[in-house]
Structure formats: C-alpha cells, structure tokens
Design a protein around this motif. Sequence first.
Motif, PDB file in Angstrom:
ATOM      1  N   ASP A   1       0.870  -1.187   0.000  1.00  0.00           N
ATOM      2  CA  ASP A   1       0.000   0.000   0.000  1.00  0.00           C
ATOM      3  C   ASP A   1       0.904   1.233   0.000  1.00  0.00           C
ATOM      4  N   PRO A   2       1.350   1.663  -1.190  1.00  0.00           N
ATOM      5  CA  PRO A   2       2.422   2.660  -1.275  1.00  0.00           C
ATOM      6  C   PRO A   2       2.011   4.067  -0.830  1.00  0.00           C
ATOM      7  N   LEU A   3       2.927   4.705  -0.109  1.00  0.00           N
ATOM      8  CA  LEU A   3       2.817   6.118   0.256  1.00  0.00           C
ATOM      9  C   LEU A   3       4.114   6.784  -0.181  1.00  0.00           C
TER      10      LEU A   3
ATOM     11  N   ILE B   1       6.942   4.033   0.773  1.00  0.00           N
ATOM     12  CA  ILE B   1       6.926   3.211   1.979  1.00  0.00           C
ATOM     13  C   ILE B   1       5.513   2.666   2.168  1.00  0.00           C
ATOM     14  N   GLU B   2       5.344   1.721   3.084  1.00  0.00           N
ATOM     15  CA  GLU B   2       4.003   1.241   3.412  1.00  0.00           C
ATOM     16  C   GLU B   2       3.205   2.361   4.078  1.00  0.00           C
ATOM     17  N   ARG B   3       1.963   2.493   3.680  1.00  0.00           N
ATOM     18  CA  ARG B   3       1.135   3.564   4.228  1.00  0.00           C
ATOM     19  C   ARG B   3       1.017   3.469   5.753  1.00  0.00           C
ATOM     20  N   ASP B   4       0.934   2.242   6.296  1.00  0.00           N
ATOM     21  CA  ASP B   4       0.772   2.134   7.743  1.00  0.00           C
ATOM     22  C   ASP B   4       2.109   2.226   8.486  1.00  0.00           C
TER      23      ASP B   4
ATOM     24  N   TRP C   1      10.909  -0.195   1.916  1.00  0.00           N
ATOM     25  CA  TRP C   1      10.731   0.911   0.977  1.00  0.00           C
ATOM     26  C   TRP C   1      11.181   0.449  -0.407  1.00  0.00           C
ATOM     27  N   VAL C   2      10.814   1.178  -1.416  1.00  0.00           N
ATOM     28  CA  VAL C   2      11.325   0.947  -2.770  1.00  0.00           C
ATOM     29  C   VAL C   2      11.543   2.294  -3.436  1.00  0.00           C
ATOM     30  N   SER C   3      12.486   2.341  -4.347  1.00  0.00           N
ATOM     31  CA  SER C   3      12.745   3.569  -5.098  1.00  0.00           C
ATOM     32  C   SER C   3      11.650   3.752  -6.139  1.00  0.00           C
TER      33      SER C   3
ATOM     34  N   ALA D   1       1.038  -3.359  -6.243  1.00  0.00           N
ATOM     35  CA  ALA D   1       2.099  -3.383  -5.238  1.00  0.00           C
ATOM     36  C   ALA D   1       3.421  -3.052  -5.927  1.00  0.00           C
ATOM     37  N   LEU D   2       4.376  -2.568  -5.170  1.00  0.00           N
ATOM     38  CA  LEU D   2       5.676  -2.180  -5.721  1.00  0.00           C
ATOM     39  C   LEU D   2       6.774  -3.015  -5.084  1.00  0.00           C
TER      40      LEU D   2
END
Length: 755
Positions: free
Chosen positions: A345-347, A385-388, A456-458, A496-497
Amino acid sequence: MSESKDFLRTIVEEDLKSGKYKEVTTRFPPEPNGFPHIGHAKSICINFGIASDYHGHCNLRMDDTNPTKEDTKYVEALKDAVEWLGFDWGDNVYFTSDYFPKLYDYAVELIKMNKAYVDSLSEEEIREYRGTVTEPGRRSKYAKRSVEENLDLFERMKKGEFKDGEHVLRAKIDMSAANMKMRDPLLYRIRHAHHFRAGDEWSIYPMYDFAHCLSDYIEGVSHSICTLEFENNRDIYNWVLDTLGLKLSRPYQHEFARLGINYTVMSKRKLLELVEGGQVSGWDDPRMPTIAGYKRRGYTPESILNFCDQIGIAKANSMVDVTQLEFCIRDDLNKKVPRIMCVLDPLKVTIENYEVSEEIDASYYPHDVPKEGSRKIPFSRDIYIERDDFMENPPKGYYRLTPEQPVRLRHGYIITCKEVIKDASGNITEIKAQYHPESKSGSDTSGIKVKSAIQWVSAKEAKTVEVRLYDRLFKDEAPEGVEDINPDSLQVIKNALIEPAVITEKPDERFQFERQGYFYADPIDYRDEHPVFNKIVGLKDSWAKKAKLNEKKKTGEPASKPQTKKVQVDGEVAPMSEAEQTLFDKYTGEFGLNSEVANTLARDENLSSFYEEALSVLNSPVGLANIVANEVARELKQMQASELKFNAKQISELVKMVDDETISSKIAKQVFEEMAKSGENPTQIVETKGLVQISDPSKILPIIDEIIAKNPDNVAKFKAGNTKLLGFFVGQVLKTTGGKANPKVVNELVAEKLK
C-alpha cells in the motif's frame, strides 16, 4: 528410516522376519474422481515410505471402477502429486480396469461355488432387507436361484441386456452377521456408461470391496494399507481371498487413522462442489487443500513431507491443527528463501535534501541462514513506503515514522519527516522528509537512535506487481461446506511495488517479503510483463489470535488491556515495551539474530529467560536462538516452563554438538524430540542411537555414486543447466543416511561429482 517405528512398520518387520513375505509391496490406490488432497499426501507418504524403507516397491493404482465420475485429468493430477512429493512408482501406473476380465472370471468362480448370486431386488428393497445393527437382515428370495441360472444372468448382464439397477451380483455370506458389511455385499452392478479407458466394452463394473482385494492379489501386494473407515471392509477383503482359495503370498489389510485438519474440508464431493460452484478458481486454487492447490500457492514438497512425518501414524482418528502445517512451511522457507522488500500500500516519500542516486548493497539472507547472495537496491530522492508505516497522530508505543520520530529505511539511511501533504479530503498523499547522510546502515556515525526499520522501494526503479493475499478458505473450525467459506480468503492487490532485482534478476521463485510473509511467483499467471505473487503464509500465526478476539467480541468480554496484549498479525506488529525493545536491539545488534527470531525471544519472558540461561553455558547466540525460538517455544505452548523435561544446560549441550559438527541440525531435531519426551541427556541419546554425523568422504562417496547411477535423467538435466537439481541429489544422500551425513561435505562432494 526413523529409529522409532510406528505400528505399521512394526507389522512389516515382523512379517519379513517370519518369512511371510520375501519382499514388501504396497500400493496407493486412489479413485481418479478428483484431485488428491492433503489427506492423500499422508497415504502417499505411508505407502511409498514403507516400501522404500524396506527396499520394496509401491504400486500407483487407479481404482477406476466407476465410469460415471472418473476422468483422465484426475489420473494426471494423481501422478503429478506423487511425483511432486518425490516418490517413484516405477515403470507402470496400474489400473483396476486392466483386471476387468480377470475379475469377471473370479466372479464366475464364486457363482460356480454357490458363493454368489444374481439378485433382482430394487435398491430400496436391498437396503430394507439388510436389517439394522440390532436386527438381522433377510436374504433375498433370488438367492435360491440355481448356479446355472446365475451364470446365465451374469453373462447377460455383461452383454448389456439389462437396464441399470435391474440386477446386481451379490456375495452369499451371512445376512445375520454382526458386521453389516458381510450381509451379502454387492460385487457387481450394471452401469451403461462410457469408461475413460475401457470405452464401451463393459456394461457391468465391480464394486470396491470385490475389486480391491483381488487387484492387490494380482499385483502381488503384501501389505494393503488403508484408512480406518475401511476397517469393517477387512472382513470382506479376507472372505473373497479365502473363499477363492488365494493363499500364496496373499495380501492382508491394515488400517491407520485418516488425516483430519481443522478449518479444512477433505471430502472430494464437497471440494468438487466448490469447483463446480465457482467458489474457487479450480482444483488448483491456492486456497484448496489439494496437493495441486498447495503446490500453486507455493508450499514445498519438503514442508508437506515434514508435516506428514510430524503427525505420525496413529490407530485412532483425531483432528490436527492447521497451524502445524503452516509451521512446517514457515520452518522450511525460513532456512532457504531470500528476504526482499515489497510495498503493498504505497505512500510516496520525497527526500528533499537528497539530490543524487546510488545503489545500496544488501544481502538476501540474514546471518543465521547459511546461504550467500546479495543485490543492489537503487536509492533515490523519491521512494515509497508502506502507508501504515507512517502515522500522523500515533498511539503510545508506535515506533515507525511520525512527524516527531525518525525511522531507518531498511538497509539504508535514517529519515525524518518534515511535512505531511494531504488532498482536499484530508487523505495523506505524500511525506516530505530529510535523510541523515552519516546514518547509512552498516556505517552509521550519526548517533541518532531509532527503534525500527521499515521497507521501501525507489519510485523510479520499483516494479509493479500483482499480489494475491490468501487466507484460510473456511472461517469455521469444523466447516460443512459453502456456507462456511471465509469471505476474506482472497484479497488481490494490483499495484504493489517491489524492488527491481526480484523481477530482473529472479534470484528465486519464493521470497520473504519483509514484515509481510512468504510469497511465491504464481506458476501459471506469472508473466514478465505482469508478475504475480501468491502469499504462501504469514510470518506468524495470526489466525488463532483473530479467532480469540472475535470470540471475545461475541461474549462481550474485553478484548485486551491496552498496553499488555502483544500481537503480531502478518507483519503488523504491536509495539514492544521498553524492556522488550532493549532485548530486541541487543539480540539483533550484539548477537546478530534475524529480526523474526529476535522478535519471538524478546516478546516472551519465558523464552528470553531460557535463552539467556543457555547462553551463560554456551556462547553460540544464533544456534541457541534458533532452537529456543522454534523447538523450545513449541513445547512451552503446551506446558509451563517448570514442566519441561529438559533444561537450558541440556539445550546448550545439544547445540554444541551441532556447532562441533558431531551431529547435523536435522539429527538435532530428532534428539530434541527424544529429550522432550524423556528428559534424557542429548549426548547419551546420540551415543545410544548411533546418530553421530558422518563427515568421512570415503563413507559418503559410495552413496553419492549409487544415487547418481539411479537418476541418469536428473544428471542429464543438471548438466544441461538445471542447477536446482543439486538440492535433489543432496537431499537423496541425506535421506539415505537418515540425516546423519554432514550437509556441507555432501554439498561439496555432490557438486564435484556432477561437474
């Protein structure tokens, strides 16, 4: 072969010792009317396992006596299941239909002996005449037919002159028998149906009780092993063989308890209803308890075999907790799969003071997994990053990113939130942050203390993947069918990333998505342009906690005290206390434990105390941590610490033998099980049972040569580039030596031999 023998192996050994049989021949005889499920896996392991243990053979036989329900696709599914589990049925797959002419001749012989007759009662009348448990049955008037009349009618039944149900062939035994199965059981019935192998040649088909024992006899089976529901059928089994005078090397039936698992349906009829009703996508739906379903979900053959070994072979039916199966796949994957980062859940996070880009070196495996491999993770100004993992107004004990609290990016830098961007509805859409240049993981001189690391991911390099989050198919512990389906058994995340190496380099097909669970590249739907991953299992057992919470809600009981309940739900971790966090930091930093093991120990006072006591005896933090967090923890779930039959000193002694390579880690588990039962000293167990590890190449090489000679096809595949088969050969050597061979030595020797 295990030192401790189950009752079936005891029977086999006694039969061999007495000379009753010269060779052990078993059989796995499924009806090809559905895909095999986890219960069949147990039967496969027992029948093929016993045959292997005693240098015999196990036949794979399709019990194809019901043309209305059977199909070639089910035959192929059964063959695939046996092969996937690692068993070999030899050159032939047997079919009961191959014996139809011989079975017909045996039936004619019974008629001539006046031990069988053609009955013309209706199905309802036959049921009525059978009687009850307390009342004897009545024999049909048609039992008085002469031998000649019965022979004529039976031949005409074969020729197709009668309608379905017009006549049946019955054994003439005893209508007052206490075992109702013996009250003139049916031997043949008329079925005008096309058979998937025999075509339209036959209009009559043998019943299971008649065909099964004779098929065993024809194939030279010695031990006919089946589940307890066939216990009463044993009398028919013996009656047919004895009445026909088939004595030489005749088979005998032995029963064991069938496998029952909670939250699971094992009836093929009910499973077929789910498939035909569209509640699942097919027999191989990853939520199905079929072997094809487990295979597609990402379970390994080793995890299924280990599960079957753990539950053992019993004489009484019982229910196994599904968490035991889930433990087996976690335990297997924890030792072998790469750890990577995936954001479900990307933020978006923009690191305002970072202007360049770089690649961060990161290992795929934690310290306690004896595998090598690493990748470069791209790091840039824009990440997700994950939203939560961000909370603007966090509760007490929240240790991830907040406006006031920095956090470490896994393998990377520490970042601090500077601004929260929201849309018109007040939803957070972006975080503006700053990074601390001196805080890079592995060379941190920033002096900044953080209490957690997040994945996290770029943004630029991340790959979009579809993630299918599977949960248990049924919400009820004892499900009946469709009405008990869990509506949340599947959640699909389309965007998803994931970090790019997973897709571009493909280091494996199974992964641990950090803090999410274990995942598998779907073998059917995965494509390079559209990667799909199935969730195999979460990092921890969350279902029991969810069920307990729901039960409390029903009764109105308070769910928990706000700050005392410690729950981990598939990667979403309740905050640690300060004391627990201190232990966690010590275990991951000073002792080098992976986060899962450290989390398990730090959150449980009994486990951490036991671990610390063991450490005071032996300085082997990783080895001790693994056995305490897994084996010792499992025992403590069932009893109080004071009730354990072993102590920390004995566990240290056990781990020392592994560290010294006196025994293998696999043997250590066997020794631990004995310690847990008897409290005996581990060194004494090893000496008594002769479990010392074999490291001498001269003793291992002949075994390797024999296995290579037996598997020329796999040797050719390995040399053609399928290097994953190295594990197959190593596993065969370890299995042959009962786990005593030194895995490191075996790996080196096998690799050298296969060059």
